[in-house]
Design an enzyme around this catalytic site. Structure first.
Site: not given
Length: 321
Positions: A168, A175
């Site tokens: 995560y 991103e």
């Protein structure tokens, strides 16, 4: 943003032939969908790792994995349709936001080609692929394995609810780094007359509250999943107290003759018209605690299993706990 929702499919119950056929079609579709997505992400992971081992450079990972990664990512849009239609038990809003965040990054990479060669873009591709292979394997095992998700293989179960702790943060970092790098791409600055740059900045700002929320949501899901899987067996039912009668298919007591005093009272023609006497006999003699019998006289009836004791109410007696 790495997805954290899951499909808790309940045991399927069939009532008619048409329902049976419909559920079979839905199951077959979900199995095909999850299998196809798992294979797509696995191929993307294989291509990315192969490129990384060959070159030792993360900047080549996205370009190598894209032929398999992009179709699998766009297929994830069906997750929103599944949630909206109720095909799976997934919350609609979180599913939409999580899939949308992935699609936004994919579109940015298409509009800013230079970001494909950044290291953070390669980290993002590997993180996405790893977490999605485990996720779709978990769903597939839940559909095909015995006992649904409760019978999921423990390694698959553990990977599904543990990999996020590492993947995560790495996925979100990739991103964010990819979107920041797109702001410096000359081709991207002219998209939509510069509006695209403003939109990317807004998306970056949304990660400030969104990323911690989604991470903690996954932590909550992990706790609930492990608690449910390793829950202690239910306690055996306690021994019944008082008189009980067998239950019929509707949850009431099976047909049985009225208690002796009530039956003898009904046998007297003069007493059949005396509703007060009949009610008194019913209240005095009935010992069945099933819901239908308990509704004979709701204001005055109390189950005998609660340790009730007689109480006078004018000329009528009742039971008081």
């Amino acid at each position: 943003m790495i997805l954290s929702f899951h499909h808790d499919l309940p045991p399927l119950k069939y009532s008619t032939h048409s329902t049976y056929d419909a559920m079979n079609i839905k199951e077959a579709y979900l199995v095909s969908y999850n299998l196809g997505c798992m294979l797509g992400w696995a191929l993307g992971l294989l291509l990315g790792v192969k490129s990384l081992l060959a070159t030792g450079d993360l900047t080549t990972v996205w370009t190598a994995a894209a032929p398999a990664l992009l179709p699998a990512q766009w297929a994830m849009c069906m997750e929103i349709v599944h949630a909206v239609t109720g095909a799976v038990r997934s919350p609609v809003v979180p599913t939409f936001l999580q899939v949308l965040s992935r699609i936004v990054v994919v579109v940015i990479i298409a509009l800013a080609p230079s970001v494909e060669t950044t290291q953070l873009c390669g980290v993002m591709a590997l993180s996405w692929s790893l977490v999605e292979v485990a996720r779709y394997a978990f769903y597939l095992n839940g559909l095909l394995g015995p006992g649904g998700q409760a019978g999921t293989l423990y390694p698959v179960f553990w990977l599904r609810y543990s990999l996020f702790a590492i993947l995560y943060p790495t996925g979100i970092s990739g991103e964010l780094g990819t979107m920041v790098a797109s702001l410096a791409d000359p081709a991207f600055k002219d998209v939509l007359g510069g509006i695209a740059v403003v939109l990317v900045k807004l998306v970056l700002a949304s990660y400030v509250p969104g990323a911690p929320f989604m991470y903690m949501n996954m932590v909550k899901n992990r706790k609930g999943a492990f608690k449910k899987r390793f829950a202690p067996p239910p306690q055996p039912p306690k021994a019944p107290v008082g008189t009980e009668f067998p239950l019929d298919s509707k949850g009431g007591c099976a047909p049985h003759p009225p208690p002796a005093p009530f039956a003898s009272l009904l046998a007297q023609p003069a007493a059949r018209s005396n509703s007060s006497a009949i009610t008194h006999a019913r209240r005095r003699s009935a010992a069945c605690c099933c819901p239908p019998c308990a509704q004979i006289d709701p204001p005055l009836y109390r189950p005998l299993s609660t340790g009730a004791r007689p109480r006078k109410q004018g000329n009528r007696s009742s039971l008081q706990p």
